[in-house]
Scaffold this motif. Structure first.
Motif, PDB file in Angstrom:
ATOM      1  N   UNK A   1       6.662  10.773  90.441  1.00 54.22           N
ATOM      2  CA  UNK A   1       5.956  10.453  91.689  1.00 54.22           C
ATOM      3  C   UNK A   1       6.933   9.984  92.755  1.00 54.22           C
ATOM      4  N   UNK A   2       7.924   9.201  92.339  1.00 52.32           N
ATOM      5  CA  UNK A   2       8.931   8.742  93.304  1.00 52.32           C
ATOM      6  C   UNK A   2       9.732   9.917  93.859  1.00 52.32           C
ATOM      7  N   UNK A   3      10.085  10.878  93.010  1.00 50.81           N
ATOM      8  CA  UNK A   3      10.831  12.049  93.472  1.00 50.81           C
ATOM      9  C   UNK A   3       9.972  12.873  94.428  1.00 50.81           C
ATOM     10  N   UNK A   4       8.702  13.090  94.068  1.00 52.59           N
ATOM     11  CA  UNK A   4       7.809  13.836  94.959  1.00 52.59           C
ATOM     12  C   UNK A   4       7.604  13.095  96.272  1.00 52.59           C
ATOM     13  N   UNK A   5       7.501  11.774  96.204  1.00 53.08           N
ATOM     14  CA  UNK A   5       7.350  10.983  97.418  1.00 53.08           C
ATOM     15  C   UNK A   5       8.566  11.088  98.322  1.00 53.08           C
ATOM     16  N   UNK A   6       9.745  10.987  97.729  1.00 55.24           N
ATOM     17  CA  UNK A   6      10.970  11.132  98.531  1.00 55.24           C
ATOM     18  C   UNK A   6      11.071  12.518  99.144  1.00 55.24           C
ATOM     19  N   UNK A   7      10.697  13.542  98.380  1.00 57.37           N
ATOM     20  CA  UNK A   7      10.742  14.902  98.915  1.00 57.37           C
ATOM     21  C   UNK A   7       9.798  15.050 100.101  1.00 57.37           C
ATOM     22  N   UNK A   8       8.608  14.470 100.007  1.00 61.38           N
ATOM     23  CA  UNK A   8       7.646  14.567 101.111  1.00 61.38           C
ATOM     24  C   UNK A   8       8.095  13.754 102.315  1.00 61.38           C
TER      25      UNK A   8
END
Length: 136
Positions: free
Chosen positions: A34-41
């Motif tokens: 979730x943190x990786x997806x959040x950073x990507x967004x």
């Protein structure tokens, strides 16, 4: 009896310990993703594309911050479960519910991953409540 009760560690059934270890592992994994997806967004506003006619129209950067904050909290509480902290059990159940709700609203952006995360959160809640039931 709480998760962090030092005197009761010897009497906790092995299935309860396995359930707690499973829940903590899944929480750290899902929180990290979730943190990786959040950073990507957050870093790339065009990373997520929503389908037409979606009822909940949040900006992708807003979704990124929601994923980043909830993911970091999920990882921290998962580590707390590994450390057998007394506060981690109930907070883990609440956070798993919040993450599941977050990903329910996120289904139009990433449908398959959202359903997988919702299922994993339900499994975490089940494992934690089952472990508490076996402790008593």
């Amino acid at each position: 009896m709480t998760y962090g009760d030092m005197d009761s560690r010897q009497s906790v059934p092995s299935t309860a310990v396995g359930g707690l270890a499973f829940a903590a592992s899944v929480m750290v994994m899902v929180g990290s993703f979730s943190m990786v997806a959040g950073l990507a967004a957050i870093l790339d506003d065009d990373y997520l594309v929503v389908s037409r006619r979606y009822a909940f129209d949040l900006d992708t950067v807003a979704w990124g911050w929601i994923h980043l904050v909830l993911g970091a909290a999920f990882v921290a509480v998962g580590v707390g479960l590994f450390a057998n902290k007394s506060w981690a059990g109930m907070i883990a159940i609440v956070l798993a519910g919040l993450i599941a709700i977050d990903y329910f609203f996120f289904i139009p952006f990433q449908p398959v991953w959202s359903l997988v995360v919702i299922a994993l959160c339900a499994w975490v809640i089940w494992a934690l409540t089952r472990a508490r039931q076996e402790e008593s």
